[in-house]
Design a protein around this motif. Structure first.
Motif, short mmCIF file in Angstrom:
data_model
loop_
_atom_site.label_atom_id
_atom_site.label_comp_id
_atom_site.label_asym_id
_atom_site.label_seq_id
_atom_site.Cartn_x
_atom_site.Cartn_y
_atom_site.Cartn_z
N UNK A 78 0.83 -1.21 0.00
CA UNK A 78 0.00 0.00 0.00
C UNK A 78 0.87 1.25 0.00
N UNK A 79 1.97 1.21 0.75
CA UNK A 79 2.88 2.37 0.76
C UNK A 79 3.51 2.57 -0.61
N UNK A 80 3.88 1.49 -1.26
CA UNK A 80 4.46 1.59 -2.61
C UNK A 80 3.44 2.14 -3.60
N UNK A 81 2.22 1.65 -3.52
CA UNK A 81 1.20 2.13 -4.44
C UNK A 81 0.86 3.60 -4.20
N UNK A 82 1.03 4.09 -2.98
CA UNK A 82 0.73 5.49 -2.69
C UNK A 82 1.69 6.45 -3.40
N UNK A 83 2.88 5.95 -3.78
CA UNK A 83 3.82 6.79 -4.54
C UNK A 83 3.93 6.29 -5.98
N UNK A 84 2.91 5.55 -6.39
CA UNK A 84 2.78 5.07 -7.76
C UNK A 84 3.91 4.13 -8.18
N UNK A 85 4.28 3.23 -7.25
CA UNK A 85 5.23 2.17 -7.55
C UNK A 85 4.51 0.83 -7.48
N UNK A 86 5.05 -0.13 -8.17
CA UNK A 86 4.48 -1.48 -8.17
C UNK A 86 4.77 -2.15 -6.82
N UNK A 87 3.81 -2.92 -6.33
CA UNK A 87 3.97 -3.63 -5.06
C UNK A 87 5.15 -4.59 -5.15
N UNK A 88 6.03 -4.57 -4.15
CA UNK A 88 7.10 -5.55 -4.13
C UNK A 88 6.63 -6.84 -3.44
N UNK A 89 7.37 -7.91 -3.61
CA UNK A 89 7.07 -9.15 -2.92
C UNK A 89 8.21 -9.43 -1.94
N UNK A 90 7.98 -9.08 -0.70
CA UNK A 90 9.01 -9.25 0.32
C UNK A 90 9.37 -10.73 0.48
N UNK A 91 8.39 -11.60 0.39
CA UNK A 91 8.64 -13.03 0.54
C UNK A 91 9.63 -13.54 -0.52
#
Length: 169
Positions: free
Chosen positions: A153-166
């Motif tokens: 959600x934080x990434x999307x708020x700055x218009x970045x693609x969601x990362x996959x931490x796993x």
């Protein structure tokens, strides 16, 4: 008499130049302060990415024994790795709790702090489960997923693609 006027003019000119250069030197510090104030704020995308990478790096520094336990298929070998994996999970939780969200991410701070809390809690749950005879990581994995979604959600708020931490771990 001409020489006298030329000499007097030269002295007057030199005094005038000295006075003008002193005014410019005094004005320059004000200009530097103004330039500092006018510097653009840090790019939130860049700061967020660096923060995310520091999170990944912090986890990867401490989770080797936990990964070895989770990757081991032989139950006897897993039993031998269990204590080290529990310590590893606790160390990860401590490292994640020690991370601070950069001030430049004030708009994403709530999501990121909640994500750090969820991820740390996930590793604490794993550490506790590893102390049991038959550990089950379902609750820990669910908590981790919640943290991962908050980072997304934080990434999307700055218009970045969601990362996959796993996937990074």
């Amino acid at each position: 008499m001409k020489k006298f006027w030329i000499l007097l003019s030269a002295i007057t000119f030199a005094i005038g130049l000295t006075a003008c250069s002193a005014e410019k030197e005094e004005a320059q510090p004000e200009k530097k302060e103004t330039e500092k104030a006018e510097e653009p704020a840090a790019n939130p995308k860049s700061v967020l990415y660096k923060f995310y990478m520091s999170l990944v790096r912090s986890i990867n520094e401490a989770d080797a024994d936990l990964n070895a336990y989770e990757g081991e298929e032989d139950p006897e070998a897993q039993a031998e790795l269990k204590a080290a994996a529990s310590e590893s999970a606790a160390a990860v939780a401590a490292k994640v709790e020690g991370l601070e969200v950069p001030a430049e991410l004030k708009d994403q701070k709530a999501d990121l702090e909640a994500a750090l809390s969820d991820i740390a809690e996930s590793y604490k749950l794993k550490a506790e489960e590893l102390k049991k005879d038959a550990p089950a990581f379902d609750a820990a994995d669910e908590k981790f997923t919640q943290g991962e979604e908050k980072i997304g959600a934080a990434f999307e708020s700055v218009e970045l693609k969601k990362p996959s931490l796993a996937k990074e771990l």
